[in-house]
Every structure is written in C-alpha cells, then in structure tokens.
Design a protein around this motif. Structure first.
Motif, short mmCIF file in Angstrom:
data_model
loop_
_atom_site.label_atom_id
_atom_site.label_comp_id
_atom_site.label_asym_id
_atom_site.label_seq_id
_atom_site.Cartn_x
_atom_site.Cartn_y
_atom_site.Cartn_z
N MET A 148 9.28 62.93 55.74
CA MET A 148 8.95 63.83 54.41
C MET A 148 7.54 63.76 54.24
SD MET A 148 10.44 65.42 52.14
CE MET A 148 12.05 65.10 52.18
N ASN A 149 6.70 62.92 54.61
CA ASN A 149 5.46 62.88 54.75
C ASN A 149 4.79 64.08 55.54
OD1 ASN A 149 2.60 62.08 53.98
ND2 ASN A 149 2.50 60.77 55.84
N ALA A 150 5.37 63.92 56.77
CA ALA A 150 5.06 65.22 57.79
C ALA A 150 5.30 66.50 57.21
CB ALA A 150 5.49 64.74 59.01
N MET A 151 6.62 66.71 56.44
CA MET A 151 6.98 67.84 56.06
C MET A 151 6.14 68.50 54.72
SD MET A 151 11.29 67.72 55.67
CE MET A 151 11.18 69.19 54.57
N ILE A 152 5.64 67.44 54.11
CA ILE A 152 4.86 67.79 52.77
C ILE A 152 3.19 68.07 53.58
CG2 ILE A 152 3.23 66.79 50.97
CD1 ILE A 152 6.03 65.25 50.20
N SER A 153 2.94 67.52 54.62
CA SER A 153 1.75 67.77 55.22
C SER A 153 1.64 69.19 56.07
CB SER A 153 1.32 66.77 56.05
OG SER A 153 1.02 65.39 55.44
N LEU A 154 2.84 69.33 56.50
CA LEU A 154 2.88 70.59 57.10
C LEU A 154 3.17 72.05 56.62
CD1 LEU A 154 4.39 69.01 60.59
CD2 LEU A 154 2.10 69.78 60.26
N MET B 146 0.84 64.71 47.23
CA MET B 146 0.22 66.16 46.77
C MET B 146 0.66 66.42 45.56
SD MET B 146 1.71 69.56 48.50
CE MET B 146 3.31 70.00 47.60
N GLN B 147 -0.18 67.17 44.87
CA GLN B 147 -0.06 67.45 43.52
C GLN B 147 -0.18 68.84 43.43
OE1 GLN B 147 -2.96 65.03 41.12
NE2 GLN B 147 -1.84 63.25 41.19
N TYR B 148 0.35 69.39 42.25
CA TYR B 148 0.10 71.05 42.11
C TYR B 148 1.09 71.45 40.68
CZ TYR B 148 5.34 71.17 43.45
OH TYR B 148 6.55 71.16 43.39
N THR B 149 0.25 72.63 40.25
CA THR B 149 0.64 72.77 38.84
C THR B 149 1.25 74.36 38.83
OG1 THR B 149 -0.97 71.62 37.78
CG2 THR B 149 -0.01 73.27 36.58
N ILE B 150 2.42 74.76 38.21
CA ILE B 150 3.08 75.93 38.24
C ILE B 150 3.13 76.24 36.68
CG2 ILE B 150 4.91 77.43 38.77
CD1 ILE B 150 3.59 76.42 41.38
N LYS B 151 2.68 77.71 36.46
CA LYS B 151 2.78 78.19 34.73
C LYS B 151 3.82 79.38 34.85
CE LYS B 151 -1.84 76.52 34.07
NZ LYS B 151 -2.96 76.78 34.04
N VAL B 152 4.61 79.34 33.81
CA VAL B 152 5.22 80.64 33.74
C VAL B 152 5.34 80.95 32.10
CG1 VAL B 152 7.85 81.49 33.82
CG2 VAL B 152 6.92 80.16 35.65
N LEU B 153 5.37 82.13 32.01
CA LEU B 153 5.46 82.64 30.42
C LEU B 153 6.62 83.17 30.34
CD1 LEU B 153 4.32 83.17 27.74
CD2 LEU B 153 3.30 85.38 28.65
N ILE B 154 7.70 82.62 29.25
CA ILE B 154 8.84 83.06 29.11
C ILE B 154 8.87 83.84 27.75
CG2 ILE B 154 11.33 82.09 28.64
CD1 ILE B 154 10.30 79.84 30.05
N GLU B 155 9.17 85.20 27.86
CA GLU B 155 9.12 85.88 26.50
C GLU B 155 10.53 85.93 25.51
OE1 GLU B 155 8.51 89.76 27.83
OE2 GLU B 155 6.59 89.49 28.85
N LYS B 156 10.50 84.32 25.44
CA LYS B 156 11.59 83.93 24.28
C LYS B 156 10.94 82.98 23.38
CE LYS B 156 15.34 86.30 25.17
NZ LYS B 156 16.12 87.30 24.44
N PRO B 157 11.06 82.91 22.11
CA PRO B 157 10.78 81.70 21.27
C PRO B 157 11.03 80.45 21.87
CG PRO B 157 12.05 83.15 19.85
CD PRO B 157 12.29 83.51 21.43
N ILE B 158 10.06 79.37 21.69
CA ILE B 158 10.18 77.99 22.07
C ILE B 158 11.78 77.30 21.56
CG2 ILE B 158 9.06 76.80 20.25
CD1 ILE B 158 7.71 75.08 22.68
N LEU C 167 4.07 64.98 44.26
CA LEU C 167 5.21 64.62 45.52
C LEU C 167 4.61 63.12 46.20
CD1 LEU C 167 5.64 68.14 47.15
CD2 LEU C 167 6.90 67.13 45.29
N GLN C 168 5.66 62.27 46.36
CA GLN C 168 5.21 60.95 46.92
C GLN C 168 6.32 60.76 47.90
OE1 GLN C 168 5.44 58.09 43.49
NE2 GLN C 168 3.44 58.69 42.94
N PRO C 169 6.09 61.15 49.29
CA PRO C 169 7.10 60.72 50.17
C PRO C 169 7.15 59.35 50.35
CG PRO C 169 4.81 61.35 51.04
CD PRO C 169 4.66 61.64 49.60
#
Length: 155
Positions: free
Chosen positions: A116-122, A1-13, A109-111
């Motif tokens: 763990m495979n079942a948990m990711i699937s469900l 399973m693959q996914y992307t999450i994005k967050v904007l942090i209001e501070k300089p890098i 995620l690589q079960p």
C-alpha cells in the motif's frame, strides 16, 4: 499522504445532513457499497464502529469505520481501516450565504504495509480521485436524486 477535497452542494445544510448522516442512504453515493453492519458503540456517536461491505466486481472487501467526532451539522470525523491502509478523514460542512452547503474533506492516508505504501507513492492521484468521485456522487444524489447503487441481480 494528505489532501483536501471541496464540493459545493446546492442544498441547505439541514437537508444535506439528513442524507449524510444516514448509513442506509450511503449506498446511493458510495459506488460499490453493498451494505453496512453495526459493530459496536451507539450508532452515529463517538467511538461507534461500522463495517462497510464493498463489491468492486472481482474485488470484495470490508472497511471498518470508527467515528472520532460527530458534531453535525458542522463536523464528522472518522478513521477507516482496510487491508494495508488507515484513512483519517475530517469532514467539515459550512452553510453559505446562498443557503448551500460547502463540504470540505481533509484526508490523511497511512499505509500499514509495503504494498500500500508503494501504491500511494506511485499513484497518489488515484486516492484523491476516488474521494472526489464519492463527494461528487453525493452532490448529484442530493441535487438531482441520481443514485450510484446497482443492486445485485440474481439469475
């Protein structure tokens, strides 16, 4: 399973990297993290391994982090291994025109066992939610100084 999450942090890098790249400060934004232990390699560099010790109440575990790319302030990639699961995470940091930091986390995620495979699937949203919570905790810690760390109390 693959996914992307994005967050904007209001501070300089630059400020963001001082905290993100500090294993000692990680407990302030990763809920349940008790401690970190250096295992091998030069800390913070390619190939370095560290054990992250967690306490989730009734469940205690250790997760092994191995750095696969350390090119801050722009990138930090690592593999995380725990019982039944391997997580490949690629973090990218971008300085915005406003002087803030955009954090993009690509996760795979690589079960490694049936359970763990079942948990990711469900329950795929559970894993995405956990990543999002950690990233938002980091944002709140950076912007407002709010820590999730709860030291163990002795009675």
């Amino acid at each position: 399973m693959q996914y992307t999450i994005k967050v904007l942090i209001e501070k300089p890098i630059e400020e963001v990297m001082k905290v993100y790249d500090s294993p000692e400060k990680k407990k302030h934004w990763v809920k349940g993290l008790l401690s970190t232990e250096h295992i091998s390699g030069t800390p913070g560099s390619f190939g370095a391994k560290m054990k992250l010790n967690y306490d989730f109440g009734n469940y205690k575990t250790g997760i092994i982090e191995m750095i696969t790319k350390h090119n801050l302030p722009n990138e930090f990639h690592a593999n995380y291994t725990l019982k039944g699961l391997r997580i490949i995470q690629e973090n990218h940091f971008i300085s915005t025109e406003e002087g803030f930091t955009k954090w993009i986390s690509n996760n795979e995620l690589q079960p490694t066992n049936f359970k763990m495979n079942a948990m990711i699937s469900l329950m795929p949203s559970t894993f995405k939610k956990e990543t999002k919570i950690n990233m938002e905790n980091f944002k709140y810690y950076m912007e407002k100084g709010i820590s999730v760390f709860k030291p163990k109390q002795s009675y």
